[in-house]
Design a protein around this motif. Structure first.
Motif, PDB file in Angstrom:
ATOM      1  N   ASN A  21       0.830  -1.203   0.000  1.00 12.84           N
ATOM      2  CA  ASN A  21       0.000   0.000   0.000  1.00 12.84           C
ATOM      3  C   ASN A  21       0.868   1.258   0.000  1.00 12.84           C
ATOM      4  OD1 ASN A  21      -2.581   1.280   0.025  1.00 12.84           O
ATOM      5  ND2 ASN A  21      -2.243   1.749   2.187  1.00 12.84           N
ATOM      6  N   SER A  22       1.973   1.220   0.737  1.00 10.44           N
ATOM      7  CA  SER A  22       2.895   2.364   0.756  1.00 10.44           C
ATOM      8  C   SER A  22       3.471   2.617  -0.634  1.00 10.44           C
ATOM      9  CB  SER A  22       4.036   2.121   1.746  1.00 10.44           C
ATOM     10  OG  SER A  22       3.552   2.078   3.053  1.00 10.44           O
ATOM     11  N   ILE A  23       3.827   1.554  -1.329  1.00  9.84           N
ATOM     12  CA  ILE A  23       4.361   1.685  -2.684  1.00  9.84           C
ATOM     13  C   ILE A  23       3.288   2.242  -3.623  1.00  9.84           C
ATOM     14  CG2 ILE A  23       5.266   0.401  -4.680  1.00  9.84           C
ATOM     15  CD1 ILE A  23       6.501  -1.560  -2.553  1.00  9.84           C
ATOM     16  N   LYS A  24       2.093   1.703  -3.511  1.00  5.70           N
ATOM     17  CA  LYS A  24       0.997   2.119  -4.391  1.00  5.70           C
ATOM     18  C   LYS A  24       0.697   3.615  -4.254  1.00  5.70           C
ATOM     19  CE  LYS A  24      -3.710   1.127  -5.691  1.00  5.70           C
ATOM     20  NZ  LYS A  24      -4.946   0.461  -5.432  1.00  5.70           N
ATOM     21  N   LYS A  25       0.782   4.145  -3.048  1.00  3.91           N
ATOM     22  CA  LYS A  25       0.483   5.565  -2.815  1.00  3.91           C
ATOM     23  C   LYS A  25       1.425   6.488  -3.583  1.00  3.91           C
ATOM     24  CE  LYS A  25      -1.361   5.038   1.847  1.00  3.91           C
ATOM     25  NZ  LYS A  25      -1.093   5.282   3.276  1.00  3.91           N
ATOM     26  N   HIS A  26       2.574   5.987  -4.021  1.00  2.00           N
ATOM     27  CA  HIS A  26       3.563   6.824  -4.690  1.00  2.00           C
ATOM     28  C   HIS A  26       3.415   6.851  -6.208  1.00  2.00           C
ATOM     29  CE1 HIS A  26       5.213   6.660  -0.703  1.00  2.00           C
ATOM     30  NE2 HIS A  26       5.954   7.701  -1.017  1.00  2.00           N
ATOM     31  N   GLN A  27       2.474   6.097  -6.760  1.00  2.00           N
ATOM     32  CA  GLN A  27       2.301   6.073  -8.216  1.00  2.00           C
ATOM     33  C   GLN A  27       1.882   7.425  -8.777  1.00  2.00           C
ATOM     34  OE1 GLN A  27      -0.388   2.674  -8.462  1.00  2.00           O
ATOM     35  NE2 GLN A  27       1.228   1.540  -9.503  1.00  2.00           N
ATOM     36  N   SER A  28       1.217   8.238  -7.983  1.00  2.00           N
ATOM     37  CA  SER A  28       0.756   9.548  -8.460  1.00  2.00           C
ATOM     38  C   SER A  28       1.847  10.616  -8.380  1.00  2.00           C
ATOM     39  CB  SER A  28      -0.465   9.993  -7.649  1.00  2.00           C
ATOM     40  OG  SER A  28      -0.098  10.159  -6.291  1.00  2.00           O
ATOM     41  N   LYS A  29       2.963  10.301  -7.730  1.00  2.00           N
ATOM     42  CA  LYS A  29       4.065  11.268  -7.586  1.00  2.00           C
ATOM     43  C   LYS A  29       5.009  11.104  -8.770  1.00  2.00           C
ATOM     44  CE  LYS A  29       3.500  11.306  -2.621  1.00  2.00           C
ATOM     45  NZ  LYS A  29       4.097  11.172  -1.321  1.00  2.00           N
ATOM     46  N   THR A  30       4.706  11.814  -9.847  1.00  2.00           N
ATOM     47  CA  THR A  30       5.371  11.559 -11.127  1.00  2.00           C
ATOM     48  C   THR A  30       6.748  12.197 -11.273  1.00  2.00           C
ATOM     49  OG1 THR A  30       4.128  13.389 -12.107  1.00  2.00           O
ATOM     50  CG2 THR A  30       3.190  11.158 -12.318  1.00  2.00           C
ATOM     51  N   THR A  31       7.231  12.916 -10.261  1.00  2.00           N
ATOM     52  CA  THR A  31       8.610  13.419 -10.318  1.00  2.00           C
ATOM     53  C   THR A  31       9.595  12.382  -9.781  1.00  2.00           C
ATOM     54  OG1 THR A  31       8.447  14.464  -8.150  1.00  2.00           O
ATOM     55  CG2 THR A  31       7.888  15.828 -10.080  1.00  2.00           C
ATOM     56  N   ILE A  32       9.081  11.301  -9.224  1.00  2.00           N
ATOM     57  CA  ILE A  32       9.924  10.237  -8.691  1.00  2.00           C
ATOM     58  C   ILE A  32      10.366   9.334  -9.837  1.00  2.00           C
ATOM     59  CG2 ILE A  32       9.968   8.170  -7.232  1.00  2.00           C
ATOM     60  CD1 ILE A  32       7.966   9.615  -5.372  1.00  2.00           C
ATOM     61  N   GLY A  33      11.675   9.042  -9.872  1.00  2.00           N
ATOM     62  CA  GLY A  33      12.197   8.124 -10.877  1.00  2.00           C
ATOM     63  C   GLY A  33      12.743   6.847 -10.278  1.00  2.00           C
ATOM     64  N   ALA A  34      12.907   6.835  -8.925  1.00  2.00           N
ATOM     65  CA  ALA A  34      13.488   5.650  -8.293  1.00  2.00           C
ATOM     66  C   ALA A  34      13.027   5.549  -6.839  1.00  2.00           C
ATOM     67  CB  ALA A  34      15.009   5.726  -8.340  1.00  2.00           C
ATOM     68  N   HIS A  35      12.840   4.326  -6.419  1.00  2.00           N
ATOM     69  CA  HIS A  35      12.548   4.001  -5.021  1.00  2.00           C
ATOM     70  C   HIS A  35      13.565   2.957  -4.577  1.00  2.00           C
ATOM     71  CE1 HIS A  35       8.499   5.716  -5.415  1.00  2.00           C
ATOM     72  NE2 HIS A  35       8.300   4.935  -6.460  1.00  2.00           N
ATOM     73  N   ASP A  36      13.865   2.946  -3.296  1.00  2.00           N
ATOM     74  CA  ASP A  36      14.640   1.852  -2.731  1.00  2.00           C
ATOM     75  C   ASP A  36      14.023   1.540  -1.376  1.00  2.00           C
ATOM     76  OD1 ASP A  36      16.521  -0.153  -2.632  1.00  2.00           O
ATOM     77  OD2 ASP A  36      18.247   1.161  -2.384  1.00  2.00           O
ATOM     78  N   ILE A  37      14.026   0.272  -1.047  1.00  2.00           N
ATOM     79  CA  ILE A  37      13.354  -0.202   0.164  1.00  2.00           C
ATOM     80  C   ILE A  37      14.293  -1.098   0.956  1.00  2.00           C
ATOM     81  CG2 ILE A  37      11.482  -1.683   1.009  1.00  2.00           C
ATOM     82  CD1 ILE A  37       9.856  -0.790  -1.435  1.00  2.00           C
ATOM     83  N   PHE A  38      14.308  -0.895   2.266  1.00  2.00           N
ATOM     84  CA  PHE A  38      14.990  -1.813   3.170  1.00  2.00           C
ATOM     85  C   PHE A  38      13.923  -2.468   4.036  1.00  2.00           C
ATOM     86  CE2 PHE A  38      16.658  -2.952   7.300  1.00  2.00           C
ATOM     87  CZ  PHE A  38      17.745  -3.727   6.942  1.00  2.00           C
ATOM     88  N   LEU A  39      13.979  -3.789   4.105  1.00  3.80           N
ATOM     89  CA  LEU A  39      13.080  -4.547   4.966  1.00  3.80           C
ATOM     90  C   LEU A  39      13.933  -5.329   5.955  1.00  3.80           C
ATOM     91  CD1 LEU A  39      10.665  -5.971   2.241  1.00  3.80           C
ATOM     92  CD2 LEU A  39      10.312  -3.960   3.697  1.00  3.80           C
ATOM     93  N   GLY A  40      13.828  -4.989   7.229  1.00  4.25           N
ATOM     94  CA  GLY A  40      14.509  -5.740   8.268  1.00  4.25           C
ATOM     95  C   GLY A  40      13.606  -6.876   8.713  1.00  4.25           C
ATOM     96  N   GLN A  41      14.135  -8.086   8.689  1.00  6.38           N
ATOM     97  CA  GLN A  41      13.357  -9.289   8.995  1.00  6.38           C
ATOM     98  C   GLN A  41      13.975  -9.999  10.190  1.00  6.38           C
ATOM     99  OE1 GLN A  41      12.010 -11.724   5.647  1.00  6.38           O
ATOM    100  NE2 GLN A  41      13.023 -13.473   6.586  1.00  6.38           N
ATOM    101  N   VAL A  42      13.150 -10.538  11.048  1.00  8.59           N
ATOM    102  CA  VAL A  42      13.638 -11.276  12.224  1.00  8.59           C
ATOM    103  C   VAL A  42      14.202 -12.617  11.768  1.00  8.59           C
ATOM    104  CG1 VAL A  42      12.976 -12.333  14.417  1.00  8.59           C
ATOM    105  CG2 VAL A  42      12.032 -10.104  13.770  1.00  8.59           C
ATOM    106  N   ARG A  43      15.467 -12.861  12.159  1.00 10.11           N
ATOM    107  CA  ARG A  43      16.173 -14.101  11.803  1.00 10.11           C
ATOM    108  C   ARG A  43      16.013 -15.160  12.895  1.00 10.11           C
ATOM    109  NH1 ARG A  43      20.169 -10.397  11.370  1.00 10.11           N
ATOM    110  NH2 ARG A  43      21.070 -11.190  13.287  1.00 10.11           N
ATOM    111  N   ALA A  44      16.080 -16.407  12.481  1.00  9.69           N
ATOM    112  CA  ALA A  44      16.058 -17.536  13.413  1.00  9.69           C
ATOM    113  C   ALA A  44      17.490 -17.862  13.835  1.00  9.69           C
ATOM    114  CB  ALA A  44      15.388 -18.742  12.768  1.00  9.69           C
ATOM    115  N   ASP A  45      18.155 -16.896  14.460  1.00 12.18           N
ATOM    116  CA  ASP A  45      19.526 -17.113  14.917  1.00 12.18           C
ATOM    117  C   ASP A  45      19.583 -18.233  15.946  1.00 12.18           C
ATOM    118  OD1 ASP A  45      20.507 -15.060  13.353  1.00 12.18           O
ATOM    119  OD2 ASP A  45      20.620 -13.609  14.986  1.00 12.18           O
ATOM    120  N   VAL A  46      20.716 -18.933  15.975  1.00 16.14           N
ATOM    121  CA  VAL A  46      20.975 -19.925  17.014  1.00 16.14           C
ATOM    122  C   VAL A  46      22.120 -19.369  17.857  1.00 16.14           C
ATOM    123  CG1 VAL A  46      21.697 -22.281  17.527  1.00 16.14           C
ATOM    124  CG2 VAL A  46      20.201 -21.833  15.570  1.00 16.14           C
ATOM    125  N   ILE A  47      21.836 -19.148  19.139  1.00 18.62           N
ATOM    126  CA  ILE A  47      22.797 -18.566  20.067  1.00 18.62           C
ATOM    127  C   ILE A  47      22.937 -19.515  21.255  1.00 18.62           C
ATOM    128  CG2 ILE A  47      23.312 -16.554  21.509  1.00 18.62           C
ATOM    129  CD1 ILE A  47      21.314 -15.015  19.586  1.00 18.62           C
TER     130      ILE A  47
END
Length: 146
Positions: A21-47
């Motif tokens: 939904n966040s990405i979709k909201k930016h389709q109307s912003k036509t001065t944008i030529g690039a997006h980049d996204i970071f997604l932090g995900q919880v890892r199944a670390d073994v400690i």
């Protein structure tokens, strides 16, 4: 500070629907030529032979929101960005779920690549968000950012 600080916190995991939904909201912003996204995900670390099943996030919210704001403003001064959005989970986030979502947009791709790297490193270094690693055996330990 006159400007009201944005609350970046989301209860629980950040869902794929929220991200789309966040990405979709930016389709109307036509001065944008690039997006980049970071997604932090919880890892199944073994400690110490124990597997992480989830992380429970807490924060000094007022200070954390101020730090997120300062990082955001400094990044806008350093890079030619059109917009930036930061969301971080509070509460329990299971392994495989998203806990940090950073979305930057600019007229040009080089700016978003550099800005995104900068923002994520600053968040990890400066924002008072704390993660308690919850192990599958019901024990826990406080997470150390690296």
């Amino acid at each position: 500070m006159d400007k009201k600080l944005k609350n970046v916190f989301v209860d629980g995991a950040i869902t794929p629907e929220f991200i789309a939904n966040s990405i979709k909201k930016h389709q109307s912003k036509t001065t944008i030529g690039a997006h980049d996204i970071f997604l932090g995900q919880v890892r199944a670390d073994v400690i110490n032979d124990k597997k992480v099943g989830a992380i429970e996030y807490t924060a000094y919210e007022e200070m954390a929101n101020l730090k997120f704001h300062e990082i955001r403003e400094a990044t806008f001064k350093k890079f030619d960005l059109t917009c930036m959005h930061i969301y971080h989970s509070l509460g329990k986030v299971e392994v495989g779920e998203i806990c940090l979502f950073v979305f930057v947009s600019s007229p040009h791709r080089k700016e978003v690549f550099n800005a995104l790297h900068h923002v994520v490193e600053e968040i990890k270094k400066d924002v008072p968000v704390f993660g308690k690693e919850l192990f599958e055996d019901d024990s826990y330990q406080w997470k150390v950012n690296t």
